[in-house]
Motif scaffolding. Structure first.
Motif, PDB file in Angstrom:
ATOM      1  N   ASP A  65       0.694  -1.204   0.004  1.00 10.42           N
ATOM      2  CA  ASP A  65      -0.005  -0.473   0.215  1.00 10.42           C
ATOM      3  C   ASP A  65       0.992   0.920  -0.084  1.00 10.42           C
ATOM      4  OD1 ASP A  65      -2.035  -1.114  -0.066  1.00 10.42           O
ATOM      5  OD2 ASP A  65      -2.308  -1.547   2.457  1.00 10.42           O
ATOM      6  N   GLU A  66       0.001   2.347  -0.482  1.00  8.96           N
ATOM      7  CA  GLU A  66       1.331   3.501  -0.606  1.00  8.96           C
ATOM      8  C   GLU A  66       0.396   5.086   0.493  1.00  8.96           C
ATOM      9  OE1 GLU A  66       1.031   6.895  -4.234  1.00  8.96           O
ATOM     10  OE2 GLU A  66       2.444   4.737  -4.352  1.00  8.96           O
ATOM     11  N   PHE A  67       1.380   4.808   1.098  1.00 16.28           N
ATOM     12  CA  PHE A  67       0.797   7.074   1.694  1.00 16.28           C
ATOM     13  C   PHE A  67       1.438   7.335   0.799  1.00 16.28           C
ATOM     14  CE2 PHE A  67       1.018   2.235   4.124  1.00 16.28           C
ATOM     15  CZ  PHE A  67      -0.887   3.506   3.958  1.00 16.28           C
ATOM     16  N   LEU A  68       0.847   8.543   1.158  1.00 16.14           N
ATOM     17  CA  LEU A  68       0.769   9.843   0.441  1.00 16.14           C
ATOM     18  C   LEU A  68       0.744  11.027   1.864  1.00 16.14           C
ATOM     19  CD1 LEU A  68      -0.601  11.591  -2.157  1.00 16.14           C
ATOM     20  CD2 LEU A  68       1.401   9.789  -1.525  1.00 16.14           C
ATOM     21  N   ILE A  69       2.698  12.030   2.717  1.00 16.34           N
ATOM     22  CA  ILE A  69       2.772  12.570   3.948  1.00 16.34           C
ATOM     23  C   ILE A  69       3.156  13.807   3.417  1.00 16.34           C
ATOM     24  CG2 ILE A  69       4.365  12.142   5.634  1.00 16.34           C
ATOM     25  CD1 ILE A  69       4.654   9.426   4.790  1.00 16.34           C
ATOM     26  N   GLU A  70       2.160  14.737   4.170  1.00 13.88           N
ATOM     27  CA  GLU A  70       2.999  15.988   4.306  1.00 13.88           C
ATOM     28  C   GLU A  70       3.879  16.391   5.785  1.00 13.88           C
ATOM     29  OE1 GLU A  70       2.130  17.877   1.736  1.00 13.88           O
ATOM     30  OE2 GLU A  70       1.418  16.055   1.109  1.00 13.88           O
ATOM     31  N   ALA A  71       5.002  17.009   5.429  1.00 16.10           N
ATOM     32  CA  ALA A  71       6.000  16.370   6.629  1.00 16.10           C
ATOM     33  C   ALA A  71       7.008  18.085   6.787  1.00 16.10           C
ATOM     34  CB  ALA A  71       6.666  15.325   6.167  1.00 16.10           C
ATOM     35  N   LEU A  72       7.388  17.551   7.531  1.00 18.43           N
ATOM     36  CA  LEU A  72       8.562  19.494   8.271  1.00 18.43           C
ATOM     37  C   LEU A  72       9.575  18.877   8.440  1.00 18.43           C
ATOM     38  CD1 LEU A  72       8.674  21.781   8.815  1.00 18.43           C
ATOM     39  CD2 LEU A  72       8.449  21.716  10.814  1.00 18.43           C
ATOM     40  N   ALA A  73      11.078  19.075   8.335  1.00 23.03           N
ATOM     41  CA  ALA A  73      12.279  18.394   8.462  1.00 23.03           C
ATOM     42  C   ALA A  73      12.756  20.330   8.949  1.00 23.03           C
ATOM     43  CB  ALA A  73      13.102  18.397   7.615  1.00 23.03           C
ATOM     44  N   TRP A  74      12.972  20.127  10.791  1.00 18.73           N
ATOM     45  CA  TRP A  74      13.662  21.383  11.534  1.00 18.73           C
ATOM     46  C   TRP A  74      14.881  20.705  11.978  1.00 18.73           C
ATOM     47  CZ3 TRP A  74      12.349  26.525   9.790  1.00 18.73           C
ATOM     48  CH2 TRP A  74      12.244  26.901  11.025  1.00 18.73           C
ATOM     49  N   ASP A  75      15.555  21.439  12.125  1.00 17.69           N
ATOM     50  CA  ASP A  75      16.829  20.710  12.867  1.00 17.69           C
ATOM     51  C   ASP A  75      17.091  19.460  12.484  1.00 17.69           C
ATOM     52  OD1 ASP A  75      17.140  23.457  12.680  1.00 17.69           O
ATOM     53  OD2 ASP A  75      16.225  24.399  14.957  1.00 17.69           O
ATOM     54  N   ASP A  76      17.368  18.953  14.397  1.00 17.59           N
ATOM     55  CA  ASP A  76      17.047  17.292  14.645  1.00 17.59           C
ATOM     56  C   ASP A  76      15.889  16.721  14.585  1.00 17.59           C
ATOM     57  OD1 ASP A  76      20.072  17.784  14.667  1.00 17.59           O
ATOM     58  OD2 ASP A  76      19.645  18.936  16.964  1.00 17.59           O
ATOM     59  N   GLU A  77      14.412  16.900  13.703  1.00 20.82           N
ATOM     60  CA  GLU A  77      13.687  16.260  13.760  1.00 20.82           C
ATOM     61  C   GLU A  77      12.852  16.442  12.696  1.00 20.82           C
ATOM     62  OE1 GLU A  77      11.797  13.963  14.734  1.00 20.82           O
ATOM     63  OE2 GLU A  77      11.629  14.104  17.207  1.00 20.82           O
ATOM     64  N   VAL A  78      12.436  15.392  12.255  1.00 21.70           N
ATOM     65  CA  VAL A  78      11.041  15.322  11.623  1.00 21.70           C
ATOM     66  C   VAL A  78       9.696  14.809  11.742  1.00 21.70           C
ATOM     67  CG1 VAL A  78      10.649  13.997   9.530  1.00 21.70           C
ATOM     68  CG2 VAL A  78      12.457  14.704   9.708  1.00 21.70           C
ATOM     69  N   TYR A  79       8.883  15.867  11.531  1.00 24.58           N
ATOM     70  CA  TYR A  79       7.296  15.400  11.440  1.00 24.58           C
ATOM     71  C   TYR A  79       6.499  15.530  10.562  1.00 24.58           C
ATOM     72  CZ  TYR A  79       9.188  18.033  15.550  1.00 24.58           C
ATOM     73  OH  TYR A  79      10.004  19.462  16.695  1.00 24.58           O
ATOM     74  N   LEU A  80       6.056  14.108  10.919  1.00 18.79           N
ATOM     75  CA  LEU A  80       5.088  13.778   9.895  1.00 18.79           C
ATOM     76  C   LEU A  80       3.622  14.642   9.915  1.00 18.79           C
ATOM     77  CD1 LEU A  80       5.443   9.600   9.716  1.00 18.79           C
ATOM     78  CD2 LEU A  80       6.616  11.913   8.868  1.00 18.79           C
ATOM     79  N   GLY A  81       3.149  15.895   9.628  1.00 21.25           N
ATOM     80  CA  GLY A  81       1.763  16.128   9.782  1.00 21.25           C
ATOM     81  C   GLY A  81       0.771  15.193   8.847  1.00 21.25           C
ATOM     82  N   SER A  82       0.922  15.557   8.536  1.00 22.58           N
ATOM     83  CA  SER A  82      -0.699  14.249   7.495  1.00 22.58           C
ATOM     84  C   SER A  82      -0.455  12.833   6.424  1.00 22.58           C
ATOM     85  CB  SER A  82      -1.422  16.053   6.573  1.00 22.58           C
ATOM     86  OG  SER A  82      -2.363  14.692   6.057  1.00 22.58           O
TER      87      SER A  82
END
Length: 418
Positions: free
Chosen positions: A206-223
């Protein structure tokens, strides 16, 4: 805040609604197009450099920056990623840098970065002729994927299930390189990396589409949005649902691979659109782009997960940490799909019934085509009419409503020669 948006070659009016979203956040948006139409944006905040040359874009941006003192530079276009990195660097504004931009735009360089960074990805081979493509497929095993290194929106991306189909698809994809609009919209004078074709092993999950943010030492999966439909030998990317059906354990595995990919691509502070596909029970990277996902994915992110990718673009462009945390669904179900023309041809008319446009559960309806446009369906291209998104009380409810409404949006085609 004053922000400068850039397109080396204007992509019709596709990004106008997103520029308007940034304006709605309180920004003064100025637009610089290398090549474009005079009526694209309000005249007092719009300039045309008159050329796609990156030197001309930089010169025009510097002159304007001296007058307006922009706080940041951004783009929503896959074809503008490198140009924006070059302009930001020249203006001394926040940016991801040319090396990271190149690794995030060119699919070969991206794959090589993932390989170095131990981020799970499909096997891949850059090929320059049919013989090399067939040899790669023999090594990987069928099915395989054929894709351009500098493509976007699934244009000339094919699945081949056997040797005969690979020969056919390779020929079509190689021809597509000569008319690939996303490559033609790049700025001239930049090192884009190899322009050609990749053959990749097939990821069968299965495939997943992710809106994310890289900020300094962390990556956030927003959606996280689930791709619902299983594609055939072409990729229409047409039906999606959120919130995701992934378990917390699988979400953590997805987070790990996206974070590894971001680090491998050299992304320290960046908005990201990541596409992940499972294979043998593990998530693998399809790609990580350094702009928000297209279509209605930004709307789905806001409604289903409380994350705003467009606001994140404006913040990152200024060097300000966006409001973002780890994935936390709101519980609202959403479904969205591409509106597809019935076949290739020239559009005579597009019909959207009032009872569709006026629905309370319709959160997104955008037509990207108009009468007179020539639309191309695979294998000639991957044109769409637009996008539609709805909310629902459950997965089934949202999907049923989206399918019902999409079926009522109709395009009349006339013969190309007419």
């Amino acid at each position: 805040m004053k922000l400068l948006a850039i397109e080396a070659r204007q992509n019709a009016t596709y990004y106008v609604s997103r520029y308007q979203q940034v304006v709605g956040l309180g920004a003064d948006v100025y637009v610089l197009n290398g090549e474009g139409t005079d009526d694209f944006w309000p005249a007092d905040r719009y300039r045309i450099a008159g050329s796609r040359a990156v030197t001309d874009l930089i010169a025009a941006a510097k002159e304007w920056h001296a007058e307006e003192r922009f706080e940041g530079v951004f783009t929503f276009s896959e074809s503008g990623v490198l140009a924006v990195a070059a302009v930001a660097e020249a203006l001394g504004l926040p940016g991801i840098g040319l090396e990271a931009a190149r690794a995030s735009r060119n699919k070969l360089l991206m794959r090589q970065a993932h390989e170095r960074g131990n981020a799970a990805h499909p096997s891949f081979r850059f090929v320059t002729d049919e013989h090399q493509a067939l040899a790669a497929a023999e090594e990987f095993g069928y099915p395989v994927i054929v894709k351009p290194t500098l493509g976007a929106a699934s244009h000339y991306v094919f699945r081949a299930d056997d040797e005969a189909e690979l020969r056919e698809r390779y020929t079509q994809a190689a021809q597509g390189l000569t008319e690939l609009s996303w490559y033609a919209m790049e700025a001239d004078g930049l090192d884009l990396g190899p322009h050609g074709l990749l053959v990749e092993s097939f990821l069968d999950g299965d495939e997943f589409l992710i809106e994310a943010l890289a900020w300094d030492d962390e990556v956030y999966l927003g959606s996280i949005v689930d791709r619902v439909t299983a594609e055939g030998d072409t990729f229409d990317d047409d039906v999606h649902h959120a919130p995701t059906a992934l378990t917390p354990e699988r979400i953590e595995a997805v987070h790990e691979v996206v974070a590894a990919g971001a680090r491998a691509q050299g992304l320290v502070r960046s908005v990201m659109h990541a596409e992940v596909r499972f294979h043998d029970g593990r998530p693998h990277l399809v790609e990580i782009a350094v702009r928000p996902g297209g279509g209605g994915l930004d709307h789905m992110a806001r409604v289903s997960a409380g994350y705003d990718p467009i606001a994140a673009v404006a913040d990152v462009a200024r060097g300000i940490r966006p409001r973002a945390g780890h994935y936390a669904p709101t519980g609202v179900h959403t479904a969205a799909m591409c509106l597809l023309p019935p076949s290739s041809g020239r559009i005579g008319a597009i019909h959207v019934p009032d009872e569709v446009a006026g629905r309370d559960d319709l959160f997104f309806l955008k037509l990207t085509a108009k009468p007179g446009d020539l639309v191309r369906r695979p294998p000639e291209g991957n044109s769409i009419l637009g996008f539609l998104g709805v909310t629902g009380t459950s997965f089934e409810d949202a999907m049923s409503t989206a399918e019902e409404l999409a079926a009522q949006v109709r395009a009349d085609l006339i013969r190309p020669q007419e």
